[in-house]
Structures are given as C-alpha cells and as structure tokens.
Design a protein around this motif. Structure first.
Motif, PDB file in Angstrom:
ATOM      1  N   PRO A 127       0.764  -1.053  -0.131  1.00  0.00           N
ATOM      2  CA  PRO A 127      -0.152   0.044   0.112  1.00  0.00           C
ATOM      3  C   PRO A 127       0.916   1.455   0.036  1.00  0.00           C
ATOM      4  CG  PRO A 127      -0.254  -1.099   2.242  1.00  0.00           C
ATOM      5  CD  PRO A 127       0.758  -1.879   1.079  1.00  0.00           C
ATOM      6  N   ALA A 128       0.508   2.114  -0.991  1.00  0.00           N
ATOM      7  CA  ALA A 128       1.463   3.395  -1.282  1.00  0.00           C
ATOM      8  C   ALA A 128       0.783   4.540  -1.770  1.00  0.00           C
ATOM      9  CB  ALA A 128       2.576   3.117  -2.161  1.00  0.00           C
ATOM     10  N   LEU A 129       1.476   5.446  -1.762  1.00  0.00           N
ATOM     11  CA  LEU A 129       0.680   6.891  -2.205  1.00  0.00           C
ATOM     12  C   LEU A 129       1.927   7.525  -2.861  1.00  0.00           C
ATOM     13  CD1 LEU A 129      -1.040   9.123  -2.549  1.00  0.00           C
ATOM     14  CD2 LEU A 129      -0.091  10.244  -0.203  1.00  0.00           C
ATOM     15  N   TRP A 130       1.838   7.982  -4.230  1.00  0.00           N
ATOM     16  CA  TRP A 130       2.819   8.584  -4.960  1.00  0.00           C
ATOM     17  C   TRP A 130       2.330  10.025  -5.578  1.00  0.00           C
ATOM     18  CZ3 TRP A 130       4.845   6.190 -10.332  1.00  0.00           C
ATOM     19  CH2 TRP A 130       5.971   6.962 -10.633  1.00  0.00           C
ATOM     20  N   ILE A 131       3.051  10.973  -5.150  1.00  0.00           N
ATOM     21  CA  ILE A 131       2.716  12.202  -5.263  1.00  0.00           C
ATOM     22  C   ILE A 131       3.540  12.920  -6.735  1.00  0.00           C
ATOM     23  CG2 ILE A 131       2.519  14.559  -4.368  1.00  0.00           C
ATOM     24  CD1 ILE A 131       2.487  13.304  -1.450  1.00  0.00           C
ATOM     25  N   ASN A 132       2.851  13.218  -7.674  1.00  0.00           N
ATOM     26  CA  ASN A 132       3.123  13.579  -8.721  1.00  0.00           C
ATOM     27  C   ASN A 132       4.129  12.683  -9.679  1.00  0.00           C
ATOM     28  OD1 ASN A 132       2.844  15.931 -10.372  1.00  0.00           O
ATOM     29  ND2 ASN A 132       5.093  16.696 -10.025  1.00  0.00           N
ATOM     30  N   PRO A 133       3.502  11.481  -9.960  1.00  0.00           N
ATOM     31  CA  PRO A 133       4.283  10.540 -10.463  1.00  0.00           C
ATOM     32  C   PRO A 133       4.712  10.803 -11.878  1.00  0.00           C
ATOM     33  CG  PRO A 133       1.686  10.128 -10.515  1.00  0.00           C
ATOM     34  CD  PRO A 133       2.026  11.325  -9.640  1.00  0.00           C
ATOM     35  N   LYS A 168       2.231  -2.332 -10.935  1.00  0.00           N
ATOM     36  CA  LYS A 168       2.638  -3.900 -10.902  1.00  0.00           C
ATOM     37  C   LYS A 168       2.961  -3.996  -9.390  1.00  0.00           C
ATOM     38  CE  LYS A 168       5.241  -5.538 -14.092  1.00  0.00           C
ATOM     39  NZ  LYS A 168       6.273  -5.862 -14.559  1.00  0.00           N
ATOM     40  N   SER A 169       3.787  -3.158  -8.674  1.00  0.00           N
ATOM     41  CA  SER A 169       4.441  -3.354  -7.548  1.00  0.00           C
ATOM     42  C   SER A 169       3.606  -2.665  -6.392  1.00  0.00           C
ATOM     43  CB  SER A 169       5.901  -2.540  -7.520  1.00  0.00           C
ATOM     44  OG  SER A 169       6.584  -3.000  -8.642  1.00  0.00           O
ATOM     45  N   PHE A 170       2.852  -1.908  -6.705  1.00  0.00           N
ATOM     46  CA  PHE A 170       2.039  -1.117  -5.508  1.00  0.00           C
ATOM     47  C   PHE A 170       0.599  -0.875  -5.552  1.00  0.00           C
ATOM     48  CE2 PHE A 170       6.375   0.626  -6.064  1.00  0.00           C
ATOM     49  CZ  PHE A 170       7.089   0.234  -4.612  1.00  0.00           C
ATOM     50  N   GLN A 171      -0.170  -0.888  -4.590  1.00  0.00           N
ATOM     51  CA  GLN A 171      -1.661  -0.490  -4.750  1.00  0.00           C
ATOM     52  C   GLN A 171      -1.554   0.747  -3.888  1.00  0.00           C
ATOM     53  OE1 GLN A 171      -4.014  -3.339  -2.346  1.00  0.00           O
ATOM     54  NE2 GLN A 171      -2.480  -3.422  -0.828  1.00  0.00           N
ATOM     55  N   GLY A 172      -2.373   1.628  -4.568  1.00  0.00           N
ATOM     56  CA  GLY A 172      -2.684   3.124  -3.846  1.00  0.00           C
ATOM     57  C   GLY A 172      -2.713   4.003  -4.651  1.00  0.00           C
ATOM     58  N   ARG A 173      -3.010   5.068  -4.380  1.00  0.00           N
ATOM     59  CA  ARG A 173      -3.306   6.348  -5.224  1.00  0.00           C
ATOM     60  C   ARG A 173      -2.121   7.263  -5.701  1.00  0.00           C
ATOM     61  NH1 ARG A 173      -7.529  10.245  -2.618  1.00  0.00           N
ATOM     62  NH2 ARG A 173      -5.997  10.494  -0.908  1.00  0.00           N
ATOM     63  N   ARG A 174      -2.179   7.713  -6.790  1.00  0.00           N
ATOM     64  CA  ARG A 174      -1.165   8.489  -7.486  1.00  0.00           C
ATOM     65  C   ARG A 174      -1.847  10.036  -7.517  1.00  0.00           C
ATOM     66  NH1 ARG A 174       0.008   4.207 -11.937  1.00  0.00           N
ATOM     67  NH2 ARG A 174      -2.487   3.921 -11.670  1.00  0.00           N
ATOM     68  N   LEU A 191      -5.780  13.354   4.392  1.00  0.00           N
ATOM     69  CA  LEU A 191      -6.058  12.436   3.073  1.00  0.00           C
ATOM     70  C   LEU A 191      -7.262  11.431   3.502  1.00  0.00           C
ATOM     71  CD1 LEU A 191      -2.401  12.220   2.189  1.00  0.00           C
ATOM     72  CD2 LEU A 191      -3.803  13.745   1.158  1.00  0.00           C
ATOM     73  N   ASP A 192      -7.611  11.094   2.337  1.00  0.00           N
ATOM     74  CA  ASP A 192      -8.487   9.842   2.597  1.00  0.00           C
ATOM     75  C   ASP A 192      -8.026   8.611   2.764  1.00  0.00           C
ATOM     76  OD1 ASP A 192     -11.021  11.421   2.480  1.00  0.00           O
ATOM     77  OD2 ASP A 192     -10.994  11.250   0.275  1.00  0.00           O
ATOM     78  N   THR A 193      -6.910   8.368   3.798  1.00  0.00           N
ATOM     79  CA  THR A 193      -6.178   7.308   4.165  1.00  0.00           C
ATOM     80  C   THR A 193      -6.344   7.020   5.433  1.00  0.00           C
ATOM     81  OG1 THR A 193      -4.777   7.948   2.025  1.00  0.00           O
ATOM     82  CG2 THR A 193      -4.164   6.270   3.614  1.00  0.00           C
ATOM     83  N   ALA A 194      -6.433   5.842   5.803  1.00  0.00           N
ATOM     84  CA  ALA A 194      -6.496   5.552   7.456  1.00  0.00           C
ATOM     85  C   ALA A 194      -4.973   5.843   7.840  1.00  0.00           C
ATOM     86  CB  ALA A 194      -6.835   4.167   7.727  1.00  0.00           C
ATOM     87  N   THR A 195      -5.012   6.234   9.199  1.00  0.00           N
ATOM     88  CA  THR A 195      -3.715   6.445   9.866  1.00  0.00           C
ATOM     89  C   THR A 195      -2.960   5.099   9.994  1.00  0.00           C
ATOM     90  OG1 THR A 195      -4.556   8.074  11.674  1.00  0.00           O
ATOM     91  CG2 THR A 195      -2.888   6.747  12.186  1.00  0.00           C
ATOM     92  N   GLY A 196      -1.441   5.412   9.461  1.00  0.00           N
ATOM     93  CA  GLY A 196      -0.838   4.089   9.467  1.00  0.00           C
ATOM     94  C   GLY A 196      -1.177   3.224   8.376  1.00  0.00           C
ATOM     95  N   ALA A 197      -1.530   3.379   7.178  1.00  0.00           N
ATOM     96  CA  ALA A 197      -2.219   2.464   6.250  1.00  0.00           C
ATOM     97  C   ALA A 197      -1.007   2.302   5.352  1.00  0.00           C
ATOM     98  CB  ALA A 197      -3.605   3.170   5.756  1.00  0.00           C
ATOM     99  N   LEU A 198      -0.150   3.210   5.226  1.00  0.00           N
ATOM    100  CA  LEU A 198       0.860   3.284   3.875  1.00  0.00           C
ATOM    101  C   LEU A 198       2.323   2.667   4.240  1.00  0.00           C
ATOM    102  CD1 LEU A 198      -0.205   6.502   2.144  1.00  0.00           C
ATOM    103  CD2 LEU A 198      -1.009   4.023   1.814  1.00  0.00           C
ATOM    104  N   SER A 199       2.808   1.841   3.454  1.00  0.00           N
ATOM    105  CA  SER A 199       4.110   1.358   3.551  1.00  0.00           C
ATOM    106  C   SER A 199       5.312   2.332   2.852  1.00  0.00           C
ATOM    107  CB  SER A 199       4.488  -0.148   3.151  1.00  0.00           C
ATOM    108  OG  SER A 199       3.329  -0.998   3.504  1.00  0.00           O
ATOM    109  N   LEU A 200       4.722   3.077   2.007  1.00  0.00           N
ATOM    110  CA  LEU A 200       5.527   3.738   1.224  1.00  0.00           C
ATOM    111  C   LEU A 200       4.639   5.120   0.627  1.00  0.00           C
ATOM    112  CD1 LEU A 200       8.151   4.172  -0.581  1.00  0.00           C
ATOM    113  CD2 LEU A 200       7.130   2.860  -2.268  1.00  0.00           C
ATOM    114  N   VAL A 201       5.275   5.935   0.738  1.00  0.00           N
ATOM    115  CA  VAL A 201       5.057   7.582   0.302  1.00  0.00           C
ATOM    116  C   VAL A 201       6.154   7.939  -0.431  1.00  0.00           C
ATOM    117  CG1 VAL A 201       4.341   9.650   0.779  1.00  0.00           C
ATOM    118  CG2 VAL A 201       3.280   8.054   1.872  1.00  0.00           C
ATOM    119  N   VAL A 202       5.704   8.264  -1.810  1.00  0.00           N
ATOM    120  CA  VAL A 202       7.001   8.705  -2.914  1.00  0.00           C
ATOM    121  C   VAL A 202       6.598   9.912  -3.158  1.00  0.00           C
ATOM    122  CG1 VAL A 202       8.149   8.249  -5.160  1.00  0.00           C
ATOM    123  CG2 VAL A 202       7.544   6.501  -3.776  1.00  0.00           C
TER     124      VAL A 202
END
Length: 131
Positions: A3-9, A19-25, A41-52
């Motif tokens: 589970p991840a978030l990517w800002i300005n991909p 292929k590698s992550f699930q989550g919003r861009r 953000l519409d994301t639960a506390t502690g939900a993401l393994s990665l933020v790029v």
C-alpha cells in the motif's frame, strides 16, 4: 502489492507502480486540494508502507508533513525525489523530523526502471520512539 501513495508520478513509471504497489497517485493540485478541503487525506492512519514524493514542493503546504507522517505505517518509508526545489531540503527535513520522520538513507539510481533519472532520492523513516 504494498500500500502506497505517489505524489506527482512520472508517467514512465506507471507500469512499474501498478505492478508493484496499490494505492493512489496524486498530482500537486489533487493532494493540496484534498488537504485544503478535508484537512486530511482519504487514507487511514498508519495505512501506507511507502510514500513517494516526486514534487517536493507539496511539502510547503501547511499540513502536508504532519498528514504524510500520519498515514505512514511505523515501518513505512517516505522517499523524496529531489528536483529543482532541492534547496529547501533543510526546511523539509526539519518539518518531517518535527512529525517523527528522520532521514535514513540517500540514494542515486540511474536504471531503466527510473527512466535513467539521476535525481537524488532521500529516504525518511518513522522514528518508532515517537511515531
């Protein structure tokens, strides 16, 4: 997939990301708009393994650092891909540190996966004693 978030991909990484992550861009306007309208953000506390974060200027939003720290899991990582705004790094590091994230690593990759992009990447991790 993590589970991840990517800002300005970057578009060249869409296939790898899907292929590698699930989550919003989200682009800069989408994330700052969501923070302005909803306060978080519409994301639960502690939900993401990665933020790029490929658009580090998003960290200038008054609540961005606190919110990104909130959604990151205690074992998660936040990766800043430095670009033309890299001169604000000391400020962003201080802001992230104030919310329990400390710089853990610095990398420079130039592979096909990252489209031979040679910008520095800084990795921040949650300080588990404060997070």
């Amino acid at each position: 997939r993590l589970p991840a978030l990517w800002i300005n991909p970057h578009p060249c990484l869409d296939a790898f990301w899907s292929k590698s992550f699930q989550g919003r861009r989200l682009n800069h306007g989408e994330i700052t708009g969501e923070l302005d309208q909803k306060g978080q953000l519409d994301t639960a506390t502690g939900a993401l393994s990665l933020v790029v974060i490929q658009d580090c200027a998003v960290l200038d939003h008054p609540s961005a650092c606190a919110e990104l720290a909130r959604v990151l899991s205690p074992q998660g990582e936040l990766v800043l891909i430095l670009g033309e705004h890299g001169n604000a790094l000391a400020h962003w590091s201080q802001q992230l540190g104030a919310h329990g994230l400390t710089q853990a690593d610095e990398a420079l990759y130039a592979s096909e996966t990252v489209c031979y992009d040679t910008r520095r990447m800084l990795v921040f991790r949650a300080d588990t004693t404060t997070h």
